[in-house]
Write an enzyme that holds these catalytic residues in place. Sequence first.
Site, short mmCIF file in Angstrom:
data_model
loop_
_atom_site.label_atom_id
_atom_site.label_comp_id
_atom_site.label_asym_id
_atom_site.label_seq_id
_atom_site.Cartn_x
_atom_site.Cartn_y
_atom_site.Cartn_z
CE LYS A 117 35.46 60.10 33.03
NZ LYS A 117 35.28 59.16 31.90
N GLY A 135 29.96 51.51 31.18
CA GLY A 135 29.83 52.51 30.11
C GLY A 135 29.46 53.90 30.57
CB THR A 136 29.37 55.62 33.90
OG1 THR A 136 30.64 55.09 34.27
CG2 THR A 136 28.27 54.86 34.61
N GLY A 137 31.41 56.30 31.60
CA GLY A 137 32.33 57.29 31.04
C GLY A 137 32.04 57.57 29.57
CB CYS A 138 31.24 55.30 26.72
SG CYS A 138 32.63 54.17 26.93
N1 LIG Z 1 27.48 55.50 41.23
C1 LIG Z 1 27.36 56.64 40.55
N2 LIG Z 1 26.33 57.47 40.80
C2 LIG Z 1 26.18 58.63 40.11
N3 LIG Z 1 27.03 59.05 39.16
C3 LIG Z 1 28.08 58.27 38.87
C4 LIG Z 1 28.31 57.01 39.53
N4 LIG Z 1 29.43 56.44 39.01
C5 LIG Z 1 29.87 57.29 38.06
N5 LIG Z 1 29.08 58.39 37.97
C6 LIG Z 1 29.22 59.50 37.02
O1 LIG Z 1 29.36 58.94 35.74
C7 LIG Z 1 30.28 59.70 34.97
C8 LIG Z 1 31.42 58.78 34.54
O2 LIG Z 1 32.29 58.63 35.63
P1 LIG Z 1 33.28 57.41 35.86
O3 LIG Z 1 34.33 57.88 36.81
O4 LIG Z 1 32.49 56.21 36.24
O5 LIG Z 1 33.85 57.20 34.39
P2 LIG Z 1 34.62 55.97 33.76
O6 LIG Z 1 35.41 55.25 34.79
O7 LIG Z 1 35.38 56.54 32.62
O8 LIG Z 1 33.47 55.01 33.24
P3 LIG Z 1 33.59 53.66 32.32
O9 LIG Z 1 35.03 53.28 32.27
O10 LIG Z 1 32.72 52.65 33.00
O11 LIG Z 1 33.03 54.02 30.99
C9 LIG Z 1 30.74 60.86 35.85
O12 LIG Z 1 29.93 62.00 35.57
C10 LIG Z 1 30.47 60.35 37.25
O13 LIG Z 1 30.24 61.40 38.15
C1 LIG Z 2 34.65 49.43 23.63
C2 LIG Z 2 34.74 50.01 24.99
N1 LIG Z 2 35.09 51.30 25.14
C3 LIG Z 2 35.18 51.84 26.38
C4 LIG Z 2 34.91 51.07 27.51
C5 LIG Z 2 35.05 51.70 28.89
O1 LIG Z 2 33.88 51.69 29.55
C6 LIG Z 2 34.53 49.72 27.31
N2 LIG Z 2 34.25 48.91 28.37
N3 LIG Z 2 34.46 49.22 26.06
#
Ligand SMILES: Nc1ncnc2c1ncn2[C@@H]1O[C@H](COP(=O)(O)OP(=O)(O)OP(=O)(O)O)[C@@H](O)[C@H]1O
Ligand SMILES: Cc1ncc(CO)c(N)n1
Length: 298
Positions: free
Chosen positions: A181, A238-241
């Site tokens: 991502k 929480g975008t990744g989750c």
């Molecule tokens: N500012 C943004 N605008 C549009 N899409 C985004 C943005 N930030 C993240 N994304 C999308 O959100 C999804 C999660 O990406 P990200 O790299 O943020 O994951 P993450 O770091 O594991 O998230 P988190 O740790 O907050 O749960 C991907 O599909 C990414 O393309």
């Molecule tokens: C519990 C939990 N899982 C995953 C993440 C990563 O976004 C968070 N902030 N908290």
Amino acid sequence: MKREGLPRIPKALTIAGSDSGGGAGIQADLKTFQELDVYGMSAITAITVQNTLGVSGVYPLPPAAAAEQIRAVGSDLGVDALKTGMLFDAEIIRAVAAEIRRFGWKRVVVDPVMIAKGGETLLRREAVAALREELLPLAQVVTPNLPEAEVLSGLPIRTMQERREAAKRIRAMGPELVVIKGGHDEGNTRVSESENVSVSGKSWPSSQAGVEVVDLVYDGSHFTELAGLRVQTVHTHGTGCTFSAALTAALAKGAALQEAVRTARAFIQAAIEDSLELGRGHGPTNHWAYRRRQEVPL
Ligand SMILES: Nc1ncnc2c1ncn2[C@@H]1O[C@H](COP(=O)(O)OP(=O)(O)OP(=O)(O)O)[C@@H](O)[C@H]1O
Ligand SMILES: Cc1ncc(CO)c(N)n1
């Protein structure tokens, strides 16, 4: 008692940590499953004390608690697809991997959660080897962000070429599909052609530093760059989750891998664009947005 003639209900399990703030972890996963018409179940690995300002406490549960929750739902309700999120330590990883092997589940999404946006540890450093050796061989899809891809692959990632190399190394650890991502890439590692994702009919120019966000998908023979509009917002908790939960829900409904990734991309894009503006820090995304856009044509 089985009810005849009723539609089959797709079921998904999340094995992850609880986020009291409701934007990430178990809470984000269950909201996402629900929005995608999938019945959600959970096995909690740790309780975090968390709001939009950060993580102020982490209380891991005993590994047996995770294993028993998984067995309870697996032996009764059944699981069409599952995802893992925060697993915290090597013992929990081993317990979770043993249950996945016991049930023989194949639609497994591993979100290798390591560090919260505020820098707090959600996976002990010494557990990375267990993640690589125990869990990745069981994963159908793995969805690292850029720092997690660096840790898993052992490679620094500054360019799209390096991202591709990291994806190859991670795929060699077992998963069929690797999605690196691009949320953390504020610069421009983009060097090649890509496919633009169309979300609610919008389109945008490609290859603009800081303007787009690119997720790299690798299936062992092809690389696909999924590009979306980078929303200028602090509300990305929480975008990744949410992304990996949407992917899991799509798999539970029987989608093919690449199609599930596209659903997840569209779901998270809508959730980030239609910000909720909650809390004083990094607020949650809008889990209602994807469904609402489908229900109310613009
Ligand atoms: N500012 C943004 N605008 C549009 N899409 C985004 C943005 N930030 C993240 N994304 C999308 O959100 C999804 C999660 O990406 P990200 O790299 O943020 O994951 P993450 O770091 O594991 O998230 P988190 O740790 O907050 O749960 C991907 O599909 C990414 O393309
Ligand atoms: C519990 C939990 N899982 C995953 C993440 C990563 O976004 C968070 N902030 N908290």
